[in-house]
Design an enzyme around this catalytic site. Structure first.
Site, short mmCIF file in Angstrom:
data_model
loop_
_atom_site.label_atom_id
_atom_site.label_comp_id
_atom_site.label_asym_id
_atom_site.label_seq_id
_atom_site.Cartn_x
_atom_site.Cartn_y
_atom_site.Cartn_z
N TYR A 67 -18.08 -21.24 -15.17
CA TYR A 67 -17.11 -22.61 -14.80
C TYR A 67 -16.38 -22.77 -16.04
O TYR A 67 -15.63 -23.74 -16.38
CB TYR A 67 -17.79 -23.67 -14.28
CG TYR A 67 -17.93 -23.50 -12.97
CD1 TYR A 67 -18.29 -22.06 -12.11
CD2 TYR A 67 -17.91 -24.58 -11.83
CE1 TYR A 67 -18.68 -21.98 -10.94
CE2 TYR A 67 -18.54 -24.15 -10.61
CZ TYR A 67 -18.65 -22.92 -10.00
OH TYR A 67 -18.94 -22.78 -8.86
N LYS A 99 -31.41 -15.76 -14.37
CA LYS A 99 -31.14 -14.07 -13.77
C LYS A 99 -31.33 -13.43 -15.21
O LYS A 99 -30.66 -12.42 -15.32
CB LYS A 99 -29.67 -13.98 -13.22
CG LYS A 99 -30.01 -12.65 -12.09
CD LYS A 99 -31.11 -12.32 -11.31
CE LYS A 99 -30.77 -11.22 -10.59
NZ LYS A 99 -31.77 -10.90 -9.83
N ASP A 148 -32.04 -15.45 -7.31
CA ASP A 148 -32.16 -14.56 -5.85
C ASP A 148 -33.53 -15.09 -5.09
O ASP A 148 -33.45 -15.44 -3.95
CB ASP A 148 -32.07 -13.26 -5.98
CG ASP A 148 -32.67 -12.42 -7.04
OD1 ASP A 148 -33.29 -13.25 -7.74
OD2 ASP A 148 -32.61 -11.14 -7.13
N ASP A 187 -24.52 -24.79 -8.52
CA ASP A 187 -23.41 -25.08 -7.48
C ASP A 187 -23.75 -24.50 -6.24
O ASP A 187 -23.77 -25.23 -5.21
CB ASP A 187 -22.11 -24.78 -8.03
CG ASP A 187 -21.02 -25.31 -7.17
OD1 ASP A 187 -21.29 -26.24 -6.49
OD2 ASP A 187 -19.76 -24.85 -7.45
N ASP A 202 -25.73 -26.61 -2.63
CA ASP A 202 -25.04 -26.57 -1.11
C ASP A 202 -26.11 -26.09 -0.04
O ASP A 202 -26.45 -26.70 0.88
CB ASP A 202 -23.89 -25.66 -1.18
CG ASP A 202 -22.68 -26.37 -1.19
OD1 ASP A 202 -22.57 -27.03 -2.25
OD2 ASP A 202 -21.69 -25.95 -0.64
#
Ligand code: NAD
Length: 360
Positions: free
Chosen positions: A134, A180, A213, A237, A241
């Site tokens: 971002y 990751k 993941d 982010d 959700d």
């Protein structure tokens, strides 16, 4: 009493469903001020978001920035961000960077009578809020070939890790850190090292490491096992959700954007343009954002009253929006919550009168 001064709040209603859910939160804050002696919130509305681009050529006019700078905290509604290359960057991202609001704290908790994956979910996502993908630095290196910079620093990784461990110390003493590093060896290697370094200062906190993941799967499989989850910007982010859905959806979850000197509070959800102007969406996420803002300002009792009122409305199950299986309007839910706050105020006044009569 905890209130000793007036607090200035910059209120940005935003666009899409933003103005509706903001109005709903203001109905609740008004009821709170009416029923709590000494509570003074000076609310100042300011424009920002999609509509400002056409009007002023920017989604964050300088006048709005001045209002925010002069405030103790900002309550922000969701805003639409255009997607065309070269268009203005998200207001939330700009404010996070401008005020160095490096910690995005997004709690998810099972709520009364709301269908959720497990009845005992109580987790917080702590998302690094100022860098990662971002950072907004993208280039077209040749026609059809684009590059986005994913900036990860030791400084930002360590400071977000510290926020996570401090929170865990006040809760279930567990931090799950998500990265990751098997693929993004350098950038997520720096993040991982930062977390492991800070972890040494908190030997009483259990540490769990997950690849993003696998985390996406574990959040569905065992959401109740998590306490504090710390991760980089974009992973945080996306996972927030997902986490929101485990406890009933985006209509119910809010986030704090906190730095060392300022705080901005908003729902996790966006501007949901297809529902704009319908008085239909759930205002609870925005009301929870206001509750988090009250907590940040040190107004613990006020925050508790808001939370209790929302839980009361959920328990009753009479005023629920469509996402929770009901058909109530946004403003009906807001008014029901406001009524609960007023009733709490009346009850407390009566109890205090009784105490004064018998124990004076
Ligand atoms: P969104 O969160 O706006 O909506 C996704 C879906 O979630 C909606 O269609 C709806 O089904 C549900 N939903 C969202 N809020 C709800 C509520 N209060 N009550 C009930 N259901 C609700 O996500 P999107 O469609 O990806 O994004 C729309 C716009 O919002 C985009 O322009 C995006 O950039 C922006 N956005 C802004 C912010 C912010 O201002 N901080 C955050 C996320 C997205």
């Amino acid at each position: 009493m905890e209130m000793s001064r007036a607090f200035k709040i910059a209120v940005l209603p935003g666009d899409g469903i933003g103005p509706e859910v903001t109005e709903a939160a203001l109905i609740v804050l008004d009821a709170l001020q009416d029923s709590m002696k000494g509570l003074e919130l000076r609310l100042e509305k300011a424009e920002a978001g999609y509509d400002c681009i056409r009007k002023y050529g920017t989604n964050l006019p300088p006048e709005t920035l001045d209002v925010i700078k002069g405030s103790d905290a900002c309550l922000k509604g969701p805003m639409t961000t255009p997607e065309e290359p070269g268009s203005p960057i998200s207001v939330a991202v700009t404010l996070r960077k401008y005020f160095d609001l490096y910690a995005n704290i997004r709690p998810c908790k099972s709520l009364p009578r709301v269908p959720c994956l497990k009845p005992n979910i109580d987790l917080i996502i702590v998302r690094e809020n100022t860098e990662g993908l971002y950072s907004g630095k993208e280039f077209e290196v040749s026609p059809g070939v684009g590059v986005a910079l994913r900036i990860i620093t030791k400084r930002a990784s360590e400071r977000i890790a510290r926020v996570a461990f401090e929170l865990a110390m006040k809760r279930k003493r567990k931090v799950s850190f998500v990265h990751k590093a098997n693929i993004l060896k350098l950038t997520d290697g720096i993040f991982k090292e930062g977390v492991l370094k800070v972890a040494k200062e908190y030997p009483g906190v259990e540490l769990e490491e997950l690849h993003v993941d696998a985390m996406a799967m574990q959040l569905i499989k065992r959401p109740e096992s998590f306490d504090v989850i710390v991760t980089t910007n974009m992973f945080g982010d996306i996972l927030s959700d997902e986490a929101a859905q485990t406890v009933g959806g985006l209509g119910l979850t809010a986030g704090a954007n906190i730095g060392d000197r300022f705080g901005m509070f908003e729902p996790v959800h966006g501007s949901a343009p297809k529902y704009a102007g319908q008085n239909k969406v759930n205002p609870m996420a925005m009301i929870f954002a206001a509750k988090m803002m009250l907590e940040y300002l040190g107004l613990k009792e006020a925050a508790e009253r808001v939370e209790k009122a929302v839980l009361g409305v959920l328990e009753e199950g009479k005023y629920l929006t469509y996402d929770l299986g009901g058909s109530s309007k946004t403003m009906e839910v807001a008014r029901a919550i406001a009524e609960k706050i007023k009733a709490q105020g009346e009850r407390m006044k009566m109890e205090s009168n009784l105490r004064n009569r018998f124990f004076a």
